[in-house]
Structures are given as C-alpha cells and as structure tokens.
Design a protein around this motif. Sequence first.
Motif, mmCIF file in Angstrom:
data_model
loop_
_atom_site.group_PDB
_atom_site.id
_atom_site.type_symbol
_atom_site.label_atom_id
_atom_site.label_comp_id
_atom_site.label_asym_id
_atom_site.label_seq_id
_atom_site.Cartn_x
_atom_site.Cartn_y
_atom_site.Cartn_z
ATOM 1 N N ASP A 158 -27.389 -5.778 -14.741
ATOM 2 C CA ASP A 158 -28.247 -6.885 -14.323
ATOM 3 C C ASP A 158 -28.890 -7.564 -15.524
ATOM 4 N N LYS A 159 -29.392 -6.752 -16.455
ATOM 5 C CA LYS A 159 -30.012 -7.328 -17.651
ATOM 6 C C LYS A 159 -28.973 -8.095 -18.483
ATOM 7 N N SER A 160 -27.771 -7.527 -18.588
ATOM 8 C CA SER A 160 -26.690 -8.192 -19.314
ATOM 9 C C SER A 160 -26.337 -9.524 -18.647
ATOM 10 N N LEU A 161 -26.266 -9.517 -17.325
ATOM 11 C CA LEU A 161 -25.946 -10.736 -16.579
ATOM 12 C C LEU A 161 -26.997 -11.818 -16.828
ATOM 13 N N LYS A 162 -28.260 -11.455 -16.777
ATOM 14 C CA LYS A 162 -29.329 -12.435 -17.004
ATOM 15 C C LYS A 162 -29.251 -13.042 -18.406
ATOM 16 N N ILE A 163 -28.964 -12.215 -19.393
ATOM 17 C CA ILE A 163 -28.823 -12.714 -20.771
ATOM 18 C C ILE A 163 -27.644 -13.669 -20.868
ATOM 19 N N ARG A 164 -26.534 -13.302 -20.253
ATOM 20 C CA ARG A 164 -25.330 -14.135 -20.336
ATOM 21 C C ARG A 164 -25.487 -15.449 -19.584
ATOM 22 N N ILE A 165 -26.127 -15.427 -18.445
ATOM 23 C CA ILE A 165 -26.365 -16.681 -17.712
ATOM 24 C C ILE A 165 -27.231 -17.601 -18.562
ATOM 25 N N LYS A 166 -28.257 -17.053 -19.165
ATOM 26 C CA LYS A 166 -29.181 -17.857 -19.974
ATOM 27 C C LYS A 166 -28.491 -18.454 -21.201
ATOM 28 N N HIS A 167 -27.644 -17.671 -21.870
ATOM 29 C CA HIS A 167 -27.069 -18.127 -23.141
ATOM 30 C C HIS A 167 -25.643 -18.664 -23.041
ATOM 31 N N LEU A 168 -24.899 -18.244 -22.016
ATOM 32 C CA LEU A 168 -23.500 -18.676 -21.914
ATOM 33 C C LEU A 168 -23.232 -19.542 -20.694
ATOM 34 N N GLY A 169 -24.121 -19.490 -19.723
ATOM 35 C CA GLY A 169 -23.915 -20.250 -18.493
ATOM 36 C C GLY A 169 -23.187 -19.412 -17.448
ATOM 37 N N ASN A 171 -20.439 -20.212 -15.787
ATOM 38 C CA ASN A 171 -18.989 -20.378 -15.758
ATOM 39 C C ASN A 171 -18.306 -19.829 -17.007
ATOM 40 N N ASN A 172 -18.807 -18.745 -17.519
ATOM 41 C CA ASN A 172 -18.237 -18.129 -18.714
ATOM 42 C C ASN A 172 -17.526 -16.835 -18.318
ATOM 43 N N VAL A 173 -16.464 -16.485 -19.036
ATOM 44 C CA VAL A 173 -15.695 -15.278 -18.737
ATOM 45 C C VAL A 173 -16.567 -14.026 -18.852
ATOM 46 N N ASP A 174 -17.382 -13.942 -19.906
ATOM 47 C CA ASP A 174 -18.239 -12.771 -20.081
ATOM 48 C C ASP A 174 -19.275 -12.660 -18.964
ATOM 49 N N THR A 175 -19.773 -13.794 -18.508
ATOM 50 C CA THR A 175 -20.709 -13.793 -17.382
ATOM 51 C C THR A 175 -20.009 -13.279 -16.125
ATOM 52 N N ALA A 176 -18.763 -13.691 -15.936
ATOM 53 C CA ALA A 176 -17.991 -13.219 -14.779
ATOM 54 C C ALA A 176 -17.782 -11.706 -14.844
ATOM 55 N N ILE A 177 -17.568 -11.186 -16.035
ATOM 56 C CA ILE A 177 -17.406 -9.733 -16.202
ATOM 57 C C ILE A 177 -18.687 -9.020 -15.776
ATOM 58 N N SER A 178 -19.847 -9.576 -16.159
ATOM 59 C CA SER A 178 -21.117 -8.966 -15.760
ATOM 60 C C SER A 178 -21.299 -9.010 -14.246
ATOM 61 N N TYR A 179 -20.930 -10.149 -13.618
ATOM 62 C CA TYR A 179 -20.989 -10.234 -12.159
ATOM 63 C C TYR A 179 -20.100 -9.166 -11.522
ATOM 64 N N ASN A 180 -18.889 -9.022 -12.050
ATOM 65 C CA ASN A 180 -17.940 -8.044 -11.517
ATOM 66 C C ASN A 180 -18.478 -6.615 -11.656
ATOM 67 N N ASN A 181 -19.016 -6.291 -12.836
ATOM 68 C CA ASN A 181 -19.553 -4.948 -13.053
ATOM 69 C C ASN A 181 -20.699 -4.646 -12.090
ATOM 70 N N LEU A 182 -21.573 -5.619 -11.928
ATOM 71 C CA LEU A 182 -22.708 -5.463 -11.021
ATOM 72 C C LEU A 182 -22.220 -5.271 -9.583
ATOM 73 N N GLY A 183 -21.249 -6.068 -9.188
ATOM 74 C CA GLY A 183 -20.692 -5.958 -7.838
ATOM 75 C C GLY A 183 -20.016 -4.617 -7.598
ATOM 76 N N THR A 184 -19.330 -4.096 -8.598
ATOM 77 C CA THR A 184 -18.654 -2.804 -8.469
ATOM 78 C C THR A 184 -19.655 -1.681 -8.203
ATOM 79 N N VAL A 185 -20.766 -1.680 -8.916
ATOM 80 C CA VAL A 185 -21.777 -0.640 -8.713
ATOM 81 C C VAL A 185 -22.410 -0.785 -7.334
ATOM 82 N N HIS A 186 -22.687 -2.010 -6.924
ATOM 83 C CA HIS A 186 -23.235 -2.210 -5.578
ATOM 84 C C HIS A 186 -22.267 -1.695 -4.511
#
Length: 195
Positions: A158-169, A171-186
């Motif tokens: 979650d913290k990684s996702l927030k950082i990536r949204i703020k700095h990368l937006g 629609n970035n691949v790394d942001t999508a990876i963070s979304y995916n990781n978060l979704g997998t744990v949920h």
Amino acid sequence: INWSQFYCSFLRHFNLTNGLISFSHQYLRNAVNEKYLSKSDIQHYRTLVYDWFKKNPCDRSLLEIPYQLYESGKNDKLYDFLSDYNTFSFLFSFDYDFLRIYWNYLIQSNSEKYTLDVYRYGDCRDLNNEYYANVLNQVGYFVEHNYSKYELSLYCYDKSLKIRIKHLGKNNVDTAISYNNLGTVHMELGNYTEA
C-alpha cells in the motif's frame, strides 16, 4: 608453480567467488577447521573479516558481513544490519536464499526481539521515492511468500502504491505492479471486494 599444480589438481574441490577461494564441499571445510583451527581461532578470524569489510565497504561487504555475523552468532548486529533497507534490497536481489536463512535464524532464536516489523518502522529518509517504493515491494513479497505476514505485506504494498501514484501516476507499469501485489494479498486474506 607449486600452487598452480595444486590448484589445478583440486580445482573441482574449490569454489572461487568474488576472488575468495573456499572448499566446495562441507566435509573438506570441516576437516580443515578440525585439524587446523580451534573455535576461538574461527571466532577471531570471523571478527577480523567482519572488521575489514566494515572498514572497507563494497558490494561484497553486503554479502560477507551478514554471513560472518550469522556464523559468529552475533544476532543483535545481524538484526541491525538486515534492518537497513539498502542491505535488504541488495540481499533480496543477489542472495535471496541467505536473506531467508538469516531471517529464519533470527526469528527462531527470539521471535519477539527479532521481528520483520522493523521494515514498517525503519528509517527511509535517505532513500529516493522510487527506490523506496521498489524496496517496499521487495519487503512485501518477502514477508508474504516466506512468512505469510499478510498485514505487513499489505502495509508495504500500500505504501509503495501511494508513492508510485504520487510520482509516476496511475497509468505506469510499476504502479500496476503495486496494484497487482496489493490485490493478490487481499485475495489471500479473502477480502474479495478490496482485491
């Protein structure tokens, strides 16, 4: 010349890693230790190696220091060393198996004192945001896949996702990876609506 003949003859019994020659088989290492070294000698040499790498930092220091601390049973120093985000990231990338061995050892020795939650409260002021986001993803993956610590992995992802949204937006691949990781744990936790 004598060394070259000896070395060539016994080449298959040696490991050469980063300029360090060691015996490739545990029985050979044990035989040399028993024949030529006492336990106090071994401790003394491990301390010398640790001190040398501490004074002369290089990438190999990040491999040697935790190994020497682990073999010497210096748990507090090993814990402090592994608690550093840069050290964690390096070992995660280059020596994942030993990172897991070190943490297993610490947790088994005292699970209340040596906790992976150290990464939740660690000092990250010196890290740039994208690097910190990557390290948080690594920590999340490590604790999720090795210890099933889903709450800590959720925190990291979650913290990684927030950082990536703020700095990368968004629609970035790394942001999508963070979304995916978060979704997998949920999903693992049965939180299907959050996933």
